[in-house]
Design a protein around this motif. Structure first.
Motif: not given
Length: 253
Positions: A65-77, A79-81, A118-128
């Motif tokens: 757990p947590h790893i994928t989101n941290r990789i996304i943040r490192e790669a893309l934060h 984030y493009p609008k 872990n994503l470095g967001l203040e709000q998540i666009e969609v949570v399922n």
């Protein structure tokens, strides 16, 4: 990937999203547990996907757990609008990597905050909300109490839109009675078409249907045999849009 602009778009909440996206589940280690063998390649893959036009990434903080989101943040934060990040909650991993239901208010609230951090967001666009009455497919059981927690977190401004995953029609209606949903994520492909009527109904209501395993992929531990040729099929990681559906590169969870 060079033709991604030709796949068309679909409405997800108040965004127009390309019908082909990227599912981040396999960025973690084997069994979606622990770190990847080559983190730099994972980062390069994410950056290449966005460069080629992918504008939707489906993820979860229980990947790793947590790893994928941290990789996304490192790669893309930052984030493009135009990039939409969609996550899911409702499960956790134990020390062996098993998928465990996590439906209590405390677990769901912590999961949303973990995704934000872990994503470095203040709000998540969609949570399922992923229903976990069965890991491998929809099974009946009330999601009312758990979905109400998400609705409260949405009212607090932590979540923009809500959705449900691995659910029955009854559970969809149960969720919609509490708060609007923008998508349903279920298993669907040419051989697994139990949701045909549901897809049509959701389309009429402006709700995106997000199939996982759209190419006939199976759970990573499953095998299926063709009756005629006894040909063995294993799960596939690539994803393809099914006409009339919004295709998300999702895997078993």
């Amino acid at each position: 990937m060079n033709d991604i602009e030709q796949v068309g778009t679909f409405k997800l909440g108040d965004r127009q999203i390309k019908r082909m996206g990227y599912g981040a589940m396999q960025l973690a280690g084997p069994g979606v547990f622990g770190p990847p063998k080559d983190k730099e390649s994972a980062i390069a893959l994410l950056r290449a996907a966005v460069e080629y036009g992918v504008d939707h990434i489906d993820t979860s903080d229980f990947y790793g757990p947590h790893i994928t989101n941290r990789i996304i943040r490192e790669a893309l934060h930052p984030y493009p609008k135009e990039l939409t990040l969609v996550t899911k909650i409702g499960a956790r991993r134990n020390e062996k990597g098993d998928w465990i239901p996590a439906f209590s208010k405390a677990e769901l609230t912590q999961a949303v905050h973990d995704n934000l951090i872990n994503l470095g967001l203040e709000q998540i666009e969609v949570v399922n909300l992923r229903a976990m009455f069965s890991v491998h497919g929809p099974a009946e059981g009330s999601i009312s109490e758990s979905f109400s927690v998400l609705a409260e977190l949405q009212q607090e401004g932590l979540i923009r839109h809500l959705g449900v995953s691995n659910v029955t029609e009854k559970q969809i209606e149960e969720a919609r009675a509490i708060a609007p949903i923008v998508c349903v994520q279920n298993h669907y492909n040419l051989a697994h078409r139990h949701d045909d009527a549901l897809i049509e109904q959701l389309a009429q209501d402006g709700i995106a249907y997000v199939p996982f395993f759209p190419l006939g992929a199976l759970h990573r531990c499953s095998l299926q045999f063709c009756n005629k040729r006894q040909k063995r099929y294993r799960h596939r990681r690539c994803r393809l849009l099914l006409p009339g559906c919004y295709s998300d590169p999702q895997t078993s969870c």
